[in-house]
Design an enzyme around this catalytic site. Sequence first.
Site, PDB file in Angstrom:
ATOM      1  N   CYS A   2     105.253  33.122 -12.312  1.00  0.00           N
ATOM      2  CA  CYS A   2     105.420  31.848 -13.005  1.00  0.00           C
ATOM      3  C   CYS A   2     106.554  31.910 -14.035  1.00  0.00           C
ATOM      4  O   CYS A   2     106.784  32.938 -14.652  1.00  0.00           O
ATOM      5  CB  CYS A   2     104.152  31.494 -13.755  1.00  0.00           C
ATOM      6  SG  CYS A   2     102.712  31.484 -12.713  1.00  0.00           S
ATOM      7  N   ARG A  27     112.121  33.993  -9.537  1.00  0.00           N
ATOM      8  CA  ARG A  27     110.910  34.756  -9.813  1.00  0.00           C
ATOM      9  C   ARG A  27     109.850  34.528  -8.738  1.00  0.00           C
ATOM     10  O   ARG A  27     108.858  35.257  -8.693  1.00  0.00           O
ATOM     11  CB  ARG A  27     110.332  34.346 -11.171  1.00  0.00           C
ATOM     12  CG  ARG A  27     111.271  34.620 -12.325  1.00  0.00           C
ATOM     13  CD  ARG A  27     110.896  33.824 -13.544  1.00  0.00           C
ATOM     14  NE  ARG A  27     109.708  34.305 -14.190  1.00  0.00           N
ATOM     15  CZ  ARG A  27     109.682  35.111 -15.252  1.00  0.00           C
ATOM     16  NH1 ARG A  27     110.810  35.513 -15.776  1.00  0.00           N
ATOM     17  NH2 ARG A  27     108.564  35.494 -15.783  1.00  0.00           N
ATOM     18  N   TRP A  74     103.400  30.434  -9.550  1.00  0.00           N
ATOM     19  CA  TRP A  74     103.108  31.356  -8.447  1.00  0.00           C
ATOM     20  C   TRP A  74     101.598  31.532  -8.488  1.00  0.00           C
ATOM     21  O   TRP A  74     101.059  32.105  -9.439  1.00  0.00           O
ATOM     22  CB  TRP A  74     103.831  32.678  -8.673  1.00  0.00           C
ATOM     23  CG  TRP A  74     103.741  33.629  -7.525  1.00  0.00           C
ATOM     24  CD1 TRP A  74     104.485  33.613  -6.375  1.00  0.00           C
ATOM     25  CD2 TRP A  74     102.862  34.758  -7.421  1.00  0.00           C
ATOM     26  NE1 TRP A  74     104.117  34.649  -5.567  1.00  0.00           N
ATOM     27  CE2 TRP A  74     103.128  35.368  -6.181  1.00  0.00           C
ATOM     28  CE3 TRP A  74     101.890  35.310  -8.238  1.00  0.00           C
ATOM     29  CZ2 TRP A  74     102.456  36.500  -5.743  1.00  0.00           C
ATOM     30  CZ3 TRP A  74     101.211  36.434  -7.806  1.00  0.00           C
ATOM     31  CH2 TRP A  74     101.497  37.025  -6.569  1.00  0.00           C
ATOM     32  N   ASN A  98     101.982  31.575 -17.979  1.00  0.00           N
ATOM     33  CA  ASN A  98     102.378  32.640 -17.059  1.00  0.00           C
ATOM     34  C   ASN A  98     101.430  33.801 -17.300  1.00  0.00           C
ATOM     35  O   ASN A  98     101.247  34.204 -18.444  1.00  0.00           O
ATOM     36  CB  ASN A  98     103.832  33.048 -17.366  1.00  0.00           C
ATOM     37  CG  ASN A  98     104.249  34.332 -16.668  1.00  0.00           C
ATOM     38  OD1 ASN A  98     103.640  34.733 -15.685  1.00  0.00           O
ATOM     39  ND2 ASN A  98     105.285  34.972 -17.189  1.00  0.00           N
ATOM     40  N   GLY A  99     100.797  34.320 -16.235  1.00  0.00           N
ATOM     41  CA  GLY A  99      99.883  35.450 -16.410  1.00  0.00           C
ATOM     42  C   GLY A  99      98.479  35.073 -16.005  1.00  0.00           C
ATOM     43  O   GLY A  99      98.263  34.124 -15.251  1.00  0.00           O
ATOM     44  N   GLU A 480     111.283  52.015   2.763  1.00  0.00           N
ATOM     45  CA  GLU A 480     111.995  50.885   2.164  1.00  0.00           C
ATOM     46  C   GLU A 480     112.520  49.932   3.257  1.00  0.00           C
ATOM     47  O   GLU A 480     112.454  48.711   3.118  1.00  0.00           O
ATOM     48  CB  GLU A 480     113.141  51.424   1.284  1.00  0.00           C
ATOM     49  CG  GLU A 480     114.162  50.403   0.803  1.00  0.00           C
ATOM     50  CD  GLU A 480     113.603  49.299  -0.097  1.00  0.00           C
ATOM     51  OE1 GLU A 480     112.413  49.337  -0.436  1.00  0.00           O
ATOM     52  OE2 GLU A 480     114.365  48.381  -0.423  1.00  0.00           O
ATOM     53  N   LYS A 484     111.524  46.046   3.454  1.00  0.00           N
ATOM     54  CA  LYS A 484     112.545  44.994   3.400  1.00  0.00           C
ATOM     55  C   LYS A 484     112.392  44.064   4.601  1.00  0.00           C
ATOM     56  O   LYS A 484     112.440  42.855   4.465  1.00  0.00           O
ATOM     57  CB  LYS A 484     113.920  45.681   3.412  1.00  0.00           C
ATOM     58  CG  LYS A 484     114.981  45.039   2.625  1.00  0.00           C
ATOM     59  CD  LYS A 484     115.099  45.397   1.176  1.00  0.00           C
ATOM     60  CE  LYS A 484     113.882  45.153   0.350  1.00  0.00           C
ATOM     61  NZ  LYS A 484     113.953  45.655  -0.985  1.00  0.00           N
ATOM     62  N   GLU A 487     109.059  41.919   4.359  1.00  0.00           N
ATOM     63  CA  GLU A 487     108.933  40.925   3.289  1.00  0.00           C
ATOM     64  C   GLU A 487     109.797  39.688   3.523  1.00  0.00           C
ATOM     65  O   GLU A 487     109.432  38.608   3.078  1.00  0.00           O
ATOM     66  CB  GLU A 487     109.199  41.527   1.906  1.00  0.00           C
ATOM     67  CG  GLU A 487     110.628  41.891   1.613  1.00  0.00           C
ATOM     68  CD  GLU A 487     110.808  42.482   0.221  1.00  0.00           C
ATOM     69  OE1 GLU A 487     110.104  42.078  -0.706  1.00  0.00           O
ATOM     70  OE2 GLU A 487     111.679  43.356   0.070  1.00  0.00           O
ATOM     71  N   HIS A 503     101.045  62.535  14.789  1.00  0.00           N
ATOM     72  CA  HIS A 503      99.677  62.610  14.247  1.00  0.00           C
ATOM     73  C   HIS A 503      98.977  61.259  14.298  1.00  0.00           C
ATOM     74  O   HIS A 503      97.986  61.057  13.611  1.00  0.00           O
ATOM     75  CB  HIS A 503      99.712  63.165  12.817  1.00  0.00           C
ATOM     76  CG  HIS A 503     100.288  64.542  12.766  1.00  0.00           C
ATOM     77  ND1 HIS A 503      99.602  65.640  13.235  1.00  0.00           N
ATOM     78  CD2 HIS A 503     101.502  64.993  12.362  1.00  0.00           C
ATOM     79  CE1 HIS A 503     100.372  66.714  13.098  1.00  0.00           C
ATOM     80  NE2 HIS A 503     101.534  66.343  12.577  1.00  0.00           N
ATOM     81  N   LYS A 603     109.322  37.571  -7.922  1.00  0.00           N
ATOM     82  CA  LYS A 603     110.345  38.539  -8.334  1.00  0.00           C
ATOM     83  C   LYS A 603     109.826  39.437  -9.442  1.00  0.00           C
ATOM     84  O   LYS A 603     110.130  40.612  -9.496  1.00  0.00           O
ATOM     85  CB  LYS A 603     111.587  37.777  -8.802  1.00  0.00           C
ATOM     86  CG  LYS A 603     112.777  38.658  -9.153  1.00  0.00           C
ATOM     87  CD  LYS A 603     113.379  39.265  -7.917  1.00  0.00           C
ATOM     88  CE  LYS A 603     114.501  40.237  -8.209  1.00  0.00           C
ATOM     89  NZ  LYS A 603     114.718  41.138  -7.068  1.00  0.00           N
TER      90      LYS A 603
HETATM   91  C1  F6R Z   1     110.798  44.474  -2.773  1.00  0.00           C
HETATM   92  C2  F6R Z   1     110.669  44.259  -4.205  1.00  0.00           C
HETATM   93  C3  F6R Z   1     109.389  44.671  -4.869  1.00  0.00           C
HETATM   94  C4  F6R Z   1     109.681  45.237  -6.268  1.00  0.00           C
HETATM   95  C5  F6R Z   1     108.365  45.504  -7.008  1.00  0.00           C
HETATM   96  C6  F6R Z   1     108.597  46.114  -8.375  1.00  0.00           C
HETATM   97  O1  F6R Z   1     112.053  44.066  -2.311  1.00  0.00           O
HETATM   98  O2  F6R Z   1     111.547  43.735  -4.843  1.00  0.00           O
HETATM   99  O3  F6R Z   1     108.680  45.575  -4.104  1.00  0.00           O
HETATM  100  O4  F6R Z   1     110.437  46.400  -6.143  1.00  0.00           O
HETATM  101  O5  F6R Z   1     107.659  44.295  -7.152  1.00  0.00           O
HETATM  102  O6  F6R Z   1     109.315  45.263  -9.203  1.00  0.00           O
HETATM  103  P1  F6R Z   1     110.095  45.816 -10.452  1.00  0.00           P
HETATM  104  O7  F6R Z   1     111.172  46.701  -9.966  1.00  0.00           O
HETATM  105  O8  F6R Z   1     110.624  44.583 -11.142  1.00  0.00           O
HETATM  106  O9  F6R Z   1     109.103  46.556 -11.298  1.00  0.00           O
END
Ligand code: F6R
Length: 608
Positions: A2, A27, A74, A98-99, A480, A484, A487, A503, A603
């Site tokens: 949010c 975000r 959010w 927010n929260g 990773e 990527k 997501e 395994h 974000k």
């Molecule tokens: C994936 C992504 C998330 C963040 C995770 C941690 O592309 O962006 O997995 O890496 O939410 O966020 P930060 O780095 O802001 O603590």
Amino acid sequence: MCGIVGIVGRDAVADQMIEALRRLEYRGYDSAGIATLEGGRLERRRAQGKLANLQAKLVESPLAGSTGIGHTRWATHGRPNETNAHPHATARLAVVHNGIIENFRELKQELQADSVVFETETDTEVVAQLVSRNMDRGQKPVEAVAAALPRLRGAFALGFLFAGEDGLLIGARHGAPLAIGFGEGETYLGSDALALAPFTDALTYLEEGDWAILTRDGAEIRDAEGRVVERPRQRIATQAYRIDKGNHRHFMAKEIHEQPEVVGRTLAHYVDMAGGRVALPEALPFDFAKLSRLSITACGTAYYAGLVARYWFESLARLPVDIDVASETRYREAPLEADGLTLVISQSGETADTLASLRYARSQGQHTLSIVNVPTSTIARESSAMLPTLAGPEIGVASTKAFSCQLTVLLCLAIHAGRARGVLDPARERALIDALITVPGLMAEALTREGEIEGLAREVSKARDVLYLGRGTSYPMALEGALKLKEISYIHAEGYAAGELKHGPIALIDESVPVIVIAPHDGVFEKTVSNMQEVAARGGRIVLIGDAQGAAEHGLDTLATVTMPDLDPVVAPIVYAVPIQQLAYHTAVFMGKDVDQPRNLAKSVTVE
Ligand code: F6R
């Protein structure tokens, strides 16, 4: 997550609030809304989905008030529909939040017992009703908020607007960031500097427990005990917060392409190029030579950066590393040695689990070092030392340039630790620096393979499941890569250590499952080729992300090979981030997905 904005303005503020909300879109959100005072009466416009839907409502029924609050939501409690969208309101006030209010059920029951009727499923409405009840009992807005705040548990930031109180807003911070901006006869509230950048570069960040009374003349800040306090005013370089996509279709594409530049900038900050050594910008308040182990914690992509770094710290500094995702670290009650070191990694610097793990480490008497992209963030401020990644604002929800900059700082730090622990002599350090300083150029070269990757993305987009494999530092890169892809394209993808395949995961292999193998020609390349053979023998379709030497040696049929430039394997993860990101990006674009704001994702993850 949010985003909050508030403006005590001179003229109608609706357009400014939309502009600020647009800057908070990155975000992640699923509904939005604003409220202003129309002749002293609270009026709200809210809409499910994108800001364009809210704007359409404002065109139909405009708002003219000059004091207002706005929000991108959010969803946590209650579905992402218009009813649950913020601001939430009673006849007396509107609130944005927010929260999470952890004790909202308990408060709701108390208020319901007092005949308060709730309209929504949200925890936020409890705040609106609680403050409103205080006002029903005769309290003025400031007293009513002051009395309500100590009753709320959880991590949150709040913004309040009151009926009949033109020129007044109240903001509160308890575990989620909130900044106050100062303009000419206007005062602003925002979740971050980015939201307020078009209006002002003079900002004050509220500290934990602070709340503030905003008027057109400025703000009075009070601490958790209600004492009036002074907090420093900072000048934020607003040009650093310009948000545009340049010539790119998406922020993610722009951010992938920015990597040679931002990694170069980050390197320049940490490396004495002429001296051939790492030169940290500030002395650290602990000595790597005295550490018996290093604990690393982070979430998501930042966690994978930490997993790569484990290999570097163990091999280059002979420092044992213990690493876990922060959502587990915070509850594991792991015994941590006093005077030991916990390293946390976070792009936003606000991730709730990472912050809680940092606080746990501090409670155990550990030194805490953070690697963050937002130097004004809570994690940065609460750690004993902070190393910035100089990636600049990352707007695409999927982390790209922040990840490669995290890797860059981590490799510099591992080299620094290796020297401090007597493992790296000056010649070896210089060789590592020589490898590091080639990275921006190698990334630029890697970017030129985009055409090939686009073609491959068409194939991948047809798959229902995709596997990623790697060994050594390429194993976290496989994790990773899978993250990527899933997501932003919503294709199911998993990453495995190549040696783990037999395994269990090997049961998944058939001709419908692309297997992306990340394998520079390094010390474990031959072992990875054996695993590729196991895949090929079962009809699996292999995509190799490797180099010319590896491509020439493996002798297997592949669906495709993406050839990366030759490099020192130690820096491979930073360079190989590029094709991994591009493959996910082009697959998602090809499938018509919302690449910059994938569904359900945020974000800055400020809730558990
Ligand atoms: C994936 C992504 C998330 C963040 C995770 C941690 O592309 O962006 O997995 O890496 O939410 O966020 P930060 O780095 O802001 O603590």
